[in-house]
Design a protein around this motif. Structure first.
Motif, PDB file in Angstrom:
ATOM      1  N   LEU A  94      60.172 105.886  99.520  1.00  0.00           N
ATOM      2  CA  LEU A  94      61.187 104.883  99.190  1.00  0.00           C
ATOM      3  C   LEU A  94      60.732 103.470  99.551  1.00  0.00           C
ATOM      4  O   LEU A  94      61.058 102.505  98.846  1.00  0.00           O
ATOM      5  CB  LEU A  94      62.502 105.200  99.895  1.00  0.00           C
ATOM      6  N   LYS A  95      59.976 103.333 100.627  1.00  0.00           N
ATOM      7  CA  LYS A  95      59.445 102.020 101.010  1.00  0.00           C
ATOM      8  C   LYS A  95      58.479 101.501  99.941  1.00  0.00           C
ATOM      9  O   LYS A  95      58.492 100.315  99.595  1.00  0.00           O
ATOM     10  CB  LYS A  95      58.743 102.098 102.366  1.00  0.00           C
ATOM     11  N   ILE A  96      57.647 102.401  99.423  1.00  0.00           N
ATOM     12  CA  ILE A  96      56.696 102.003  98.386  1.00  0.00           C
ATOM     13  C   ILE A  96      57.416 101.729  97.075  1.00  0.00           C
ATOM     14  O   ILE A  96      57.075 100.791  96.342  1.00  0.00           O
ATOM     15  CB  ILE A  96      55.604 103.082  98.214  1.00  0.00           C
ATOM     16  N   VAL A  97      58.442 102.531  96.774  1.00  0.00           N
ATOM     17  CA  VAL A  97      59.247 102.298  95.567  1.00  0.00           C
ATOM     18  C   VAL A  97      59.853 100.895  95.616  1.00  0.00           C
ATOM     19  O   VAL A  97      59.780 100.130  94.646  1.00  0.00           O
ATOM     20  CB  VAL A  97      60.366 103.355  95.432  1.00  0.00           C
ATOM     21  N   THR A 102      60.181  95.555  93.489  1.00  0.00           N
ATOM     22  CA  THR A 102      60.534  94.162  93.766  1.00  0.00           C
ATOM     23  C   THR A 102      59.337  93.230  93.620  1.00  0.00           C
ATOM     24  O   THR A 102      59.439  92.044  93.937  1.00  0.00           O
ATOM     25  CB  THR A 102      61.126  94.015  95.187  1.00  0.00           C
ATOM     26  N   SER A 103      58.225  93.750  93.146  1.00  0.00           N
ATOM     27  CA  SER A 103      57.051  92.905  92.915  1.00  0.00           C
ATOM     28  C   SER A 103      57.248  92.101  91.633  1.00  0.00           C
ATOM     29  O   SER A 103      58.222  92.293  90.901  1.00  0.00           O
ATOM     30  CB  SER A 103      55.793  93.767  92.794  1.00  0.00           C
ATOM     31  N   GLY A 104      56.305  91.205  91.364  1.00  0.00           N
ATOM     32  CA  GLY A 104      56.427  90.382  90.167  1.00  0.00           C
ATOM     33  C   GLY A 104      56.232  91.136  88.871  1.00  0.00           C
ATOM     34  O   GLY A 104      56.725  90.727  87.820  1.00  0.00           O
ATOM     35  N   HIS A 105      55.496  92.266  88.931  1.00  0.00           N
ATOM     36  CA  HIS A 105      55.173  93.028  87.721  1.00  0.00           C
ATOM     37  C   HIS A 105      55.272  94.535  88.008  1.00  0.00           C
ATOM     38  O   HIS A 105      54.259  95.238  88.027  1.00  0.00           O
ATOM     39  CB  HIS A 105      53.765  92.680  87.234  1.00  0.00           C
ATOM     40  N   ILE A 163      48.892  95.007  95.428  1.00  0.00           N
ATOM     41  CA  ILE A 163      49.809  94.084  94.749  1.00  0.00           C
ATOM     42  C   ILE A 163      49.387  92.638  95.014  1.00  0.00           C
ATOM     43  O   ILE A 163      49.384  91.802  94.099  1.00  0.00           O
ATOM     44  CB  ILE A 163      51.251  94.319  95.213  1.00  0.00           C
ATOM     45  N   GLU A 164      49.027  92.337  96.245  1.00  0.00           N
ATOM     46  CA  GLU A 164      48.617  90.968  96.573  1.00  0.00           C
ATOM     47  C   GLU A 164      47.364  90.569  95.806  1.00  0.00           C
ATOM     48  O   GLU A 164      47.278  89.450  95.283  1.00  0.00           O
ATOM     49  CB  GLU A 164      48.381  90.835  98.078  1.00  0.00           C
ATOM     50  N   ILE A 165      46.394  91.479  95.729  1.00  0.00           N
ATOM     51  CA  ILE A 165      45.161  91.185  94.984  1.00  0.00           C
ATOM     52  C   ILE A 165      45.471  90.925  93.515  1.00  0.00           C
ATOM     53  O   ILE A 165      44.995  89.952  92.915  1.00  0.00           O
ATOM     54  CB  ILE A 165      44.154  92.343  95.135  1.00  0.00           C
TER      55      ILE A 165
END
Length: 217
Positions: A94-97, A102-105, A163-165
Motif C-alpha cells: 500500500l505504501k508503494i501504491v 501520487t507521482s507525476g506520471h 521515480i526521482e530518476i
C-alpha cells in the motif's frame, strides 16, 4: 352581604382559573422548547459526525476507511500491485501504491516497472540493474551517493529512487518534442546513450513498449 360574598367567590374562582390556564400554557411552552432543544441537539450531533469531529469509534473507522480506500482500490484493480503484495505483504504494498499513484506520471511508472522487472522485487539484469525499477548502482548514486547495491533490492527505496530518476529526465526534456520518448530512452540508456542514437525523438523499442502499456493502463 350575600351578593358581595358571591362576587368575591366568583372573583376568586376566576383568578384561580386564570392561574391554572397560565400554568397549563407554561407547561405547553416548556414541552415545545424541550422538543426543539432535542431536535437541535440531534441535528448538531449529525453535523459533527458528518464533519468527522465526533471522537467516536464509528467516525474514526469511517475516516480511516475513506483514507485507505483509494490505494486499496488501486491495488484491487491492477495485477502488478497484487503480484507485489504476494512478495512483500499488504502494508508495504500500500505504501508503494500510494507512492506510485501520487507521482507525476503514475500510469507510466507502472508501465516502466512492468517492462523492467514484471513486478519482481529481486529482479537483476545482465548489466546488474536491480529491483523493481531495474536501477544500476551508477544511476542510483546520482540520487543517493551512499546507497549500496543490496539496498537497491528494497522495494520502497527502489521505487522512490526510480521515480526521482525518471522525473528528473522528464523535467530535463520538457522543452523537447515528445519528451516522453526522450525521458524513457534516457531512463533505459542514460542521457549520453540517448543522444548517441542521433534520433529526434529517440523512439526506441523500449520507449514505444512503455508508452503502449501506459495507454492501455
Amino acid at each position: 352581604m350575600k351578593l358581595k360574598n358571591i362576587f368575591r367567590l366568583n372573583t376568586a374562582e376566576s383568578a384561580n382559573s386564570m392561574k391554572a390556564k397560565k400554568v397549563e400554557t407554561a407547561g405547553v411552552w416548556a414541552k415545545l422548547l424541550a422538543s426543539h432543544i432535542v431536535a437541535l441537539t440531534v441535528v448538531a450531533v449529525l453535523l459533527l459526525v458528518g464533519n468527522g469531529n465526533v471522537p467516536s469509534s464509528a467516525a474514526e473507522a469511517s475516516h480511516a476507511e475513506i483514507f485507505v480506500n483509494p490505494w486499496q482500490q488501486a491495488l484491487d484493480s491492477y495485477w502488478g500491485y497484487q503480484k507485489l503484495e504476494k512478495q512483500i505483504g499488504h502494508d508495504q504494498t500500500l505504501k508503494i501504491v500510494e507512492l506510485v499513484e501520487t507521482s507525476g506520471h503514475p500510469e507510466m511508472i507502472k508501465a516502466i516497472i512492468e517492462v523492467e522487472s514484471a513486478w519482481r522485487v529481486n529482479a537483476r539484469s545482465h548489466k546488474d540493474a536491480r529491483g523493481l525499477m531495474q536501477i544500476r548502482h551508477i544511476a542510483a548514486r546520482e540520487v543517493d551517493p551512499y546507497v549500496t547495491n543490496d539496498e537497491l533490492y528494497e522495494p520502497l527505496r527502489n521505487v522512490v529512487m526510480g521515480i526521482e530518476i525518471f522525473e528528473k529526465h522528464m523535467e530535463y526534456y520538457l522543452g523537447f518534442d515528445d519528451p516522453e520518448h526522450w525521458a524513457l530512452t534516457s531512463y533505459n540508456r542514460g542521457r549520453r546513450g540517448t543522444f548517441a542514437l542521433k534520433m529526434d525523438p529517440p523512439s526506441t523499442r523500449y520507449s514505444r513498449k512503455v508508452l503502449d502499456l501506459t495507454d492501455r493502463m
